[in-house]
Design an enzyme around this catalytic site. Structure first.
Site, PDB file in Angstrom:
ATOM      1  CE  LYS A  82      -1.947  -1.401   3.752  1.00 37.18           C
ATOM      2  NZ  LYS A  82      -2.811  -1.655   4.930  1.00 37.18           N
ATOM      3  N   GLY A  92      -8.565   4.082  10.205  1.00 32.76           N
ATOM      4  CA  GLY A  92      -9.150   2.794   9.853  1.00 32.76           C
ATOM      5  C   GLY A  92      -8.968   2.365   8.421  1.00 32.76           C
ATOM      6  CB  THR A  93      -7.187   3.771   5.471  1.00 34.08           C
ATOM      7  OG1 THR A  93      -5.967   3.982   6.192  1.00 34.08           O
ATOM      8  CG2 THR A  93      -7.907   5.088   5.323  1.00 34.08           C
ATOM      9  N   GLY A  94      -6.408   1.011   6.766  1.00 35.76           N
ATOM     10  CA  GLY A  94      -5.760  -0.283   6.578  1.00 35.76           C
ATOM     11  C   GLY A  94      -6.663  -1.446   6.934  1.00 35.76           C
ATOM     12  CB  CYS A  95      -8.884  -2.044   9.845  1.00 32.71           C
ATOM     13  SG  CYS A  95      -7.697  -1.792  11.173  1.00 32.71           S
ATOM     14  CB  THR A 127      -7.345   8.700   6.598  1.00 37.61           C
ATOM     15  OG1 THR A 127      -6.262   9.183   7.434  1.00 37.61           O
ATOM     16  CG2 THR A 127      -7.595   9.689   5.477  1.00 37.61           C
TER      17      THR A 127
END
Length: 259
Positions: free
Chosen positions: A169, A204-207, A202
């Protein structure tokens, strides 16, 4: 679909983000809680692991009765719990998405230093897709990426530890460029680009991205298609992110229903 992760009391990341994502994408979400955090828009003020037997019992209760069609792992906290989860995953013949959560959006450590080797050596080999951001790539492999051209080396370093696919990412690359991600199995490359939104909310984007990938895998999509659909979903969630509290607010997991 099953998420194995920690709780975010503020509701923006962790188990809460995973379950919201699954609901938004039409998947029944189930959970194995590994840790509880006291967390809000400003950061993590406390974290408590669950006992090893509690993690095992939750996993067996779901897998042995209901069954699972995909698994996503997130915050595992300690070497002990990472080893337990790696062991549990050896008996599950379904897609596994490993989000090697190391640091929160606010810079708080969510993985003990001694757990890094366990995630790298025991959990990554169980992954259908590993989804590290650039900080997590550096933590796991020592490879630092300064620009888009370095993402291939990052992917190679992650793939060397055994996942079938690596999704690198690139959201932490310099502002002003597109948000670019690289998916590869070492032979095939898929690049995903989306406009970079200026919205700072932003959390929580990875989860959310990892849960979306796992949800689409559970629905029967192949890996490149699942990642492409997940990228579209999380891009919309970032664009709709909203202020909550006095710090960094969450992405909007329900944006699709209102679109």
């Amino acid at each position: 679909m099953l998420t194995v992760a920690g709780s975010d009391s503020g509701g923006g990341a962790g188990i809460q983000a995973d379950l919201k994502t699954m609901l938004a994408l039409g998947v029944h979400g189930m959970s194995v809680l590994t840790a509880v955090t006291a967390q809000n828009s400003q950061g993590v003020s406390g974290s408590w692991e669950l006992p090893e037997e509690a993690v095992r019992a939750q996993f067996r209760a779901v897998a042995d009765d209901i069954g699972v069609q995909a698994v996503k792992t997130g915050m595992l906290s300690s070497a002990r719990l990472a080893a337990v989860v790696a062991e549990l995953l050896t008996g599950v013949d379904v897609p596994v998405v490993v989000d090697p959560v190391g640091i929160s959006k606010h810079g708080d450590a969510l993985l003990a230093a001694e757990a890094v080797a366990v995630v790298r050596d025991r959990l990554l080999p169980a992954a259908t897709v590993a989804t590290p951001n650039l900080d997590e790539v550096a933590l796991l492999t020592g490879v630092a990426v300064a620009g888009e051209e370095g993402m291939r080396a990052a992917a190679d370093a992650v793939l060397a530890h055994g996942p079938r696919w690596a999704l690198i990412k690139g959201g932490h690359l310099g502002a002003g460029s597109d948000a670019v991600d690289l998916l590869t199995d070492g032979t095939r490359e898929h690049w995903y680009r989306a406009p970079r939104h200026s919205n700072r909310h932003t959390h929580g984007t990875g989860c959310t991205l990892a849960s979306a990938v796992a949800s689409y895998l559970a629905l029967g999509h192949d890996v490149p298609d699942a990642v492409g659909r997940a990228k579209q979903y999380v891009t919309g969630a970032i664009a709709a992110g909203f202020p909550l509290g006095s710090g960094i607010g969450p992405v909007d997991h329900g944006w699709l229903q209102r679109a």
